[in-house]
Motif scaffolding. Structure first.
Motif, mmCIF file in Angstrom:
data_model
loop_
_atom_site.group_PDB
_atom_site.id
_atom_site.type_symbol
_atom_site.label_atom_id
_atom_site.label_comp_id
_atom_site.label_asym_id
_atom_site.label_seq_id
_atom_site.Cartn_x
_atom_site.Cartn_y
_atom_site.Cartn_z
ATOM 1 N N SER A 101 62.745 32.427 70.894
ATOM 2 C CA SER A 101 63.514 31.175 70.831
ATOM 3 C C SER A 101 64.022 30.810 69.508
ATOM 4 O O SER A 101 63.608 31.292 68.557
ATOM 5 C CB SER A 101 62.722 29.884 71.358
ATOM 6 O OG SER A 101 61.624 29.660 70.314
ATOM 7 N N ASP B 15 74.426 22.991 72.493
ATOM 8 C CA ASP B 15 73.239 22.741 71.656
ATOM 9 C C ASP B 15 72.853 21.215 71.751
ATOM 10 O O ASP B 15 73.552 20.263 71.688
ATOM 11 C CB ASP B 15 73.359 23.343 70.330
ATOM 12 C CG ASP B 15 72.218 22.964 69.409
ATOM 13 O OD1 ASP B 15 71.087 23.292 69.858
ATOM 14 O OD2 ASP B 15 72.336 22.704 68.263
ATOM 15 N N LYS C 7 73.996 30.468 73.072
ATOM 16 C CA LYS C 7 74.454 29.432 74.188
ATOM 17 C C LYS C 7 75.900 28.397 73.584
ATOM 18 O O LYS C 7 75.895 28.099 72.493
ATOM 19 C CB LYS C 7 73.361 28.569 74.530
ATOM 20 C CG LYS C 7 72.082 29.375 75.399
ATOM 21 C CD LYS C 7 70.941 28.788 75.761
ATOM 22 C CE LYS C 7 69.901 29.657 76.474
ATOM 23 N NZ LYS C 7 68.840 28.832 76.701
ATOM 24 N N SER C 8 76.319 28.155 74.710
ATOM 25 C CA SER C 8 77.595 27.495 74.304
ATOM 26 C C SER C 8 77.335 25.893 74.029
ATOM 27 O O SER C 8 78.256 25.209 73.451
ATOM 28 C CB SER C 8 78.717 27.380 75.440
ATOM 29 O OG SER C 8 78.096 26.886 76.711
ATOM 30 N N GLU D 138 71.043 33.355 73.447
ATOM 31 C CA GLU D 138 71.495 33.522 74.917
ATOM 32 C C GLU D 138 71.019 34.864 75.402
ATOM 33 O O GLU D 138 70.992 35.892 74.783
ATOM 34 C CB GLU D 138 73.023 33.895 75.137
ATOM 35 C CG GLU D 138 73.643 34.032 76.220
ATOM 36 C CD GLU D 138 73.646 33.076 77.167
ATOM 37 O OE1 GLU D 138 72.726 32.704 78.025
ATOM 38 O OE2 GLU D 138 74.366 31.990 77.112
ATOM 39 N N ASP D 139 70.321 34.845 76.567
ATOM 40 C CA ASP D 139 69.628 36.101 77.252
ATOM 41 C C ASP D 139 68.873 36.743 76.401
ATOM 42 O O ASP D 139 68.624 38.020 76.206
ATOM 43 C CB ASP D 139 70.889 37.063 77.639
ATOM 44 C CG ASP D 139 71.756 36.501 78.745
ATOM 45 O OD1 ASP D 139 71.381 35.498 79.548
ATOM 46 O OD2 ASP D 139 72.824 36.909 78.509
ATOM 47 N N ASP E 80 78.813 35.754 71.925
ATOM 48 C CA ASP E 80 78.193 36.002 73.170
ATOM 49 C C ASP E 80 76.551 35.900 72.850
ATOM 50 O O ASP E 80 75.941 35.847 74.102
ATOM 51 C CB ASP E 80 78.637 37.242 73.737
ATOM 52 C CG ASP E 80 80.013 37.108 74.169
ATOM 53 O OD1 ASP E 80 80.526 36.082 74.512
ATOM 54 O OD2 ASP E 80 80.644 38.153 74.199
ATOM 55 N N SER F 133 66.783 22.790 71.476
ATOM 56 C CA SER F 133 67.092 23.528 72.679
ATOM 57 C C SER F 133 67.105 25.049 72.128
ATOM 58 O O SER F 133 67.506 25.330 70.844
ATOM 59 C CB SER F 133 68.465 23.366 73.355
ATOM 60 O OG SER F 133 69.354 23.355 72.490
ATOM 61 N N ASN F 134 66.989 26.087 72.634
ATOM 62 C CA ASN F 134 67.004 27.317 72.562
ATOM 63 C C ASN F 134 68.463 27.793 72.436
ATOM 64 O O ASN F 134 69.106 27.779 73.464
ATOM 65 C CB ASN F 134 66.244 28.197 73.571
ATOM 66 C CG ASN F 134 66.206 29.903 73.070
ATOM 67 O OD1 ASN F 134 66.632 30.164 71.938
ATOM 68 N ND2 ASN F 134 65.326 30.677 73.682
ATOM 69 N N ILE F 135 69.042 28.347 71.070
ATOM 70 C CA ILE F 135 70.289 28.513 71.126
ATOM 71 C C ILE F 135 70.683 29.925 71.483
ATOM 72 O O ILE F 135 71.896 30.277 71.446
ATOM 73 C CB ILE F 135 71.069 28.207 69.943
ATOM 74 C CG1 ILE F 135 70.284 28.989 68.712
ATOM 75 C CG2 ILE F 135 70.996 26.686 69.592
ATOM 76 C CD1 ILE F 135 70.905 28.861 67.183
ATOM 77 N N LYS G 183 70.246 18.405 79.649
ATOM 78 C CA LYS G 183 71.676 17.890 79.500
ATOM 79 C C LYS G 183 72.050 16.496 80.284
ATOM 80 O O LYS G 183 72.645 15.640 79.655
ATOM 81 C CB LYS G 183 72.588 18.941 80.034
ATOM 82 C CG LYS G 183 74.265 18.526 79.901
ATOM 83 C CD LYS G 183 74.908 19.709 80.606
ATOM 84 C CE LYS G 183 76.280 19.718 80.525
ATOM 85 N NZ LYS G 183 77.232 20.716 81.025
#
Length: 206
Positions: A192, A155, A152-153, A185-186, A149, A181-183, A2
């Motif tokens: 990925s 990308d 991820k917020s 979440e958790d 949810d 990036s891996n979008i 980022k």
């Protein structure tokens, strides 16, 4: 990563503010052929769209920097059929991810009106929905679920493409955005998923 993208964006704008010869503003819209790569199973392309504004900052006669602000709809579709004890079940689904995307493209004009481009992109997730339909054996069910949810917020991606601009300001472009990036979440270290999008655009520069 980022911090790397933010530094690149700051450097691009700082450089163009000092050296820019001309700044032109415009708008663009077009078709997205999107899919989700990585470990996301049974992903097929989803047809969607993008729309927004651009600013082309000319550094020289051949080179420019083009930041953009886009509403970008991406995602993937799934369609599979499976049989259980003589009953065939068909399941169809669409995952629609809507982002505010900020690409910063470096453009080089290889000939009159023709350019090649490359640069980073950051996207901010606005919404995520999954539409599904399951049928088979006299049974049918469909629905629409909020799955924001699960993603991820933010990308990150990298775009590469080519374009042609007419003297009137009308322009056309092709671009491929590769997700970096891996979008998911958790999802754990073993899973990925990345946004991969092919774009066809039509725009106008004022």
């Amino acid at each position: 990563m980022k911090k790397l993208f933010l530094c690149a964006a700051f450097a691009a704008f700082a450089f163009t503010n000092v050296n820019a010869q001309e700044v032109k503003f415009g708008a663009k819209a077009g078709l997205n052929l999107a899919t989700i790569g990585g470990d996301f199973e049974d992903a097929e392309s989803l047809t969607s769209f993008h729309i927004g504004g651009v600013a082309e900052i000319m550094i020289s006669d051949k080179f420019s920097v083009q930041p953009e602000l886009l509403y970008n709809s991406v995602g993937a579709s799934t369609d599979y059929t499976e049989s259980f004890e003589g009953v065939t079940v068909n399941a169809e689904g669409k995952i629609k991810l809507n982002y505010i995307s900020l690409p910063i493209m470096a453009k080089y004009y290889v000939a009159e009106g023709f350019s090649v481009e490359a640069g980073p992109q950051i996207g901010f997730l606005m919404s995520a929905n999954e539409e599904y339909e399951v049928s088979g054996g006299g049974f049918s069910e469909s629905g629409d679920e909020d799955v924001k949810d699960n993603f991820k917020s933010i990308d990150f991606g990298f775009g590469i493409g080519a374009g042609y601009k007419m003297e009137s300001g009308l322009n056309f472009a092709l671009r491929y955005n590769l997700g970096l990036s891996n979008i998911a979440e958790d999802a754990g270290d073993d899973f990925s998923a990345q946004n991969n999008v092919f774009q066809v655009s039509v725009g106008y520069t004022f």
